[in-house]
Design a protein around this motif. Sequence first.
Motif, PDB file in Angstrom:
ATOM      1  N   PRO A  63       8.026  10.757 -68.479  1.00  0.00           N
ATOM      2  CA  PRO A  63       8.580   9.895 -69.556  1.00  0.00           C
ATOM      3  C   PRO A  63      10.103   9.521 -69.099  1.00  0.00           C
ATOM      4  O   PRO A  63      10.791   8.706 -69.680  1.00  0.00           O
ATOM      5  N   VAL A  64      10.652  10.777 -68.533  1.00  0.00           N
ATOM      6  CA  VAL A  64      12.111  10.589 -68.299  1.00  0.00           C
ATOM      7  C   VAL A  64      12.199   9.362 -67.209  1.00  0.00           C
ATOM      8  O   VAL A  64      13.235   8.380 -67.385  1.00  0.00           O
ATOM      9  N   PHE A  65      11.378   9.241 -66.085  1.00  0.00           N
ATOM     10  CA  PHE A  65      11.613   8.009 -65.402  1.00  0.00           C
ATOM     11  C   PHE A  65      10.810   6.866 -65.783  1.00  0.00           C
ATOM     12  O   PHE A  65      11.318   5.790 -65.173  1.00  0.00           O
ATOM     13  N   SER A  66       9.787   6.989 -66.381  1.00  0.00           N
ATOM     14  CA  SER A  66       9.067   5.742 -66.949  1.00  0.00           C
ATOM     15  C   SER A  66      10.386   4.837 -67.826  1.00  0.00           C
ATOM     16  O   SER A  66      10.014   3.592 -67.576  1.00  0.00           O
ATOM     17  N   ALA A  67      11.128   5.428 -68.425  1.00  0.00           N
ATOM     18  CA  ALA A  67      11.864   4.509 -69.192  1.00  0.00           C
ATOM     19  C   ALA A  67      13.077   3.780 -68.263  1.00  0.00           C
ATOM     20  O   ALA A  67      13.689   2.885 -68.826  1.00  0.00           O
ATOM     21  N   ARG A  68      13.292   4.195 -67.056  1.00  0.00           N
ATOM     22  CA  ARG A  68      14.039   3.674 -66.347  1.00  0.00           C
ATOM     23  C   ARG A  68      13.796   2.496 -65.453  1.00  0.00           C
ATOM     24  O   ARG A  68      14.480   1.798 -64.676  1.00  0.00           O
ATOM     25  N   GLY A  69      12.332   2.222 -65.491  1.00  0.00           N
ATOM     26  CA  GLY A  69      12.056   0.951 -64.682  1.00  0.00           C
ATOM     27  C   GLY A  69      10.656   1.412 -63.948  1.00  0.00           C
ATOM     28  O   GLY A  69      10.221   2.622 -63.956  1.00  0.00           O
ATOM     29  N   TYR A  70       9.968   0.123 -63.451  1.00  0.00           N
ATOM     30  CA  TYR A  70       8.847   0.478 -62.893  1.00  0.00           C
ATOM     31  C   TYR A  70       8.620   1.333 -61.471  1.00  0.00           C
ATOM     32  O   TYR A  70       7.731   2.166 -61.720  1.00  0.00           O
ATOM     33  N   GLY A  71       9.595   1.001 -60.617  1.00  0.00           N
ATOM     34  CA  GLY A  71       9.595   1.679 -59.577  1.00  0.00           C
ATOM     35  C   GLY A  71       9.725   3.253 -59.615  1.00  0.00           C
ATOM     36  O   GLY A  71       9.280   4.080 -59.028  1.00  0.00           O
ATOM     37  N   TYR A  72      10.626   3.516 -60.687  1.00  0.00           N
ATOM     38  CA  TYR A  72      10.988   5.150 -61.040  1.00  0.00           C
ATOM     39  C   TYR A  72       9.666   5.684 -61.612  1.00  0.00           C
ATOM     40  O   TYR A  72       9.457   6.757 -61.351  1.00  0.00           O
ATOM     41  N   GLN A  73       9.058   4.722 -62.693  1.00  0.00           N
ATOM     42  CA  GLN A  73       7.614   5.459 -63.131  1.00  0.00           C
ATOM     43  C   GLN A  73       6.468   5.718 -62.066  1.00  0.00           C
ATOM     44  O   GLN A  73       6.057   6.760 -61.868  1.00  0.00           O
ATOM     45  N   THR A  74       6.620   4.690 -61.166  1.00  0.00           N
ATOM     46  CA  THR A  74       5.528   4.975 -59.920  1.00  0.00           C
ATOM     47  C   THR A  74       6.000   6.237 -59.231  1.00  0.00           C
ATOM     48  O   THR A  74       4.841   6.876 -58.717  1.00  0.00           O
ATOM     49  N   ALA A  75       7.075   6.447 -58.949  1.00  0.00           N
ATOM     50  CA  ALA A  75       7.529   7.615 -58.056  1.00  0.00           C
ATOM     51  C   ALA A  75       7.264   8.882 -59.069  1.00  0.00           C
ATOM     52  O   ALA A  75       7.010   9.872 -58.352  1.00  0.00           O
ATOM     53  N   ALA A  76       7.456   9.020 -60.130  1.00  0.00           N
ATOM     54  CA  ALA A  76       7.025  10.041 -60.882  1.00  0.00           C
ATOM     55  C   ALA A  76       5.453  10.167 -61.123  1.00  0.00           C
ATOM     56  O   ALA A  76       5.101  11.510 -61.189  1.00  0.00           O
TER      57      ALA A  76
END
Length: 645
Positions: A432-445
């Motif tokens: 959830p920390v990275f998902s809120a920052r954008g799709y690329g960050y969500q994918t990396a998490a």
Amino acid sequence: MASSSSRFAPPAWLVGAVRSEPVAVPWAAVVRAAVALVVPLVVGLAVGRPEYGALAAIGALSGVIGDTADAYRMRVLNIAVPQLFGAVGVTVGAAVYGHGWVAVGVVTGVALVSGMMSSIGAVASVSGLLLLLNAVVGAGLPMPGAWWVAPALLAGGGLLVLALGLLAWPLRAQVPERAAVAAAYRAAADLLEAAGTERYPETRVALTTSLNRAYDLVLAHRARYHGRGPDLVRLVATLNAITPIAESAPAADQWATPLPPAIPAAVRTLADAIASGRAEAGRPDPVAHDSPAARVAAQAVAHAADVVARRDLGPGDLEDRLGRPAALGARARATAHAALLSGASWRYGLRLALCIGLAQALVSLVPVPRSYWVALTITFVMKPDFGSVFSRAVLRAGGTVVGLVAAAAVLAQVPRGWWDVPVMLVLGALVPVFSARGYGYQTAAITPVILLLSDVLNREGVGLLVPRLLDSLMGCAIALVAGYLLWPESWHTRVGDRLADAVDDTAAYITCAFAPDSDHVARARERRRLYRDLSAIRTEFQRALTEPPPTGRHAAAWWPLVVAVERIADATTGARVRVRHGADPPRTEEVAEVVGELLALSGNLRTSAVLREFRPEFSAVEDDSVLCPLRREVTAARAIASPRT
């Protein structure tokens, strides 16, 4: 001559796509994600069936991704309904596992249904996503246990996230709705402070966004309970009372007179009272005013203070500016019927089905390890309400590479078994920390989480890394070619078409605002619809900027006109407020001239390949006419020339 640094700088569309959103850490969601992903693993390891725990954790991961609503009732819909569709999807997929071309046809059909569901609404879109994702997994991976085990485990993991999210409901039943209304009041206070300054345009956009969110939450709550409970009546009335405050800001901006600091401070006092639920704290001291703008704003604040402080509000006191909502079932049926008849819905469904069909056919003809990852990648990249297909494909590829680096360290160094639990605790909390920052960050998490769970199921360790990378790249390539490049509509922005709709709505708002028998409730509805349109245009504009040239460049050319239409809307509101507070109303002929010029602008937007510069020929009026500022804004908008894509 361009400098070497500018020559090697990344393109603007890529910079915009990877830019991190500045958001606060959602600590409650972080805790829920960590617990929901770890508990299934612990239970699975404890009973000697780690594969069962991994399946339930995969279901929990889908619940974590869908855990985006603030209101508890919306959280139930956002998580529970998609889990049911996900259970259906894995059941259908598992039924055709190993059946070759039958599986290809069935999964392609599911993709068509999933794509058309995406046009119905947010909950239906996530439901369609899980329907297709789980169907792909079921058709590509043997499920452990009886036919009902996998659906039960996947749905159970998602429902665990829901249960954790609802723990505080008895104590915080209306807190999210009150917080959203209070946030709208604070945004209105910021706008009053910004009136007459350069910060006004961006602050007005922030207020529109905050109002949209508050109205969405209240409307969803009211539709469920028919809008007549005393607490809900008070909440709706409080939200409606912000309208005069919001309308006073454009008038103050037109007068270019800074408001006394006590006025926005009084609005923030109201916001604190709303958030706490203590009406007795909602009566700020009367504000002295020495200018027309301050008088208008002070009267609006005083009216809002009266509404916030009242405890005897009943249904008869409610000015229903939202419109009477239909029951949820009727609304769902009407929306679904419209989606089924929509050409755009069918086109998107066919695009998604084509991409999934090609992926399934390819992996049936060519041996591909973990072939279901190809279709999974396409499913995520092709979601129409998640942003640009092109930028999502690029971000998916980049995010997967970054996630694989983290996964490689975990799979190579962490022993299987109970050591997976603390690792999952950390990785799950990051989602959830990275998902809120954008799709690329969500994918990396998400990538290391998925690979760790896949390793629990398959015991392949670092052998999962290369197949995952290749399959993701194949999925991105198929989505780019068959879902993007082959469809000419992908190469054009929709900013111009949506802007034409907003100009039409602006003309309707002006007609309603200055009609002799004008109704203030109808004006409020027209104004809300117009500003919601403008908010949607900004969202579409930001999406279009992440497209590669020439699409992104053409989208940027629309920006001056977007700003001009927003200024026209503000000028209309300001003129209406001045009339309400004593200014002479405009003549009918003057209003008709302004409306006619706007309709001509709208027609130009819809039919011309190029937006031609044209200065309207307004008839002469007195300089003190209340519509003079509005006429100047319309003239400026008609004088803008911009390419149409």
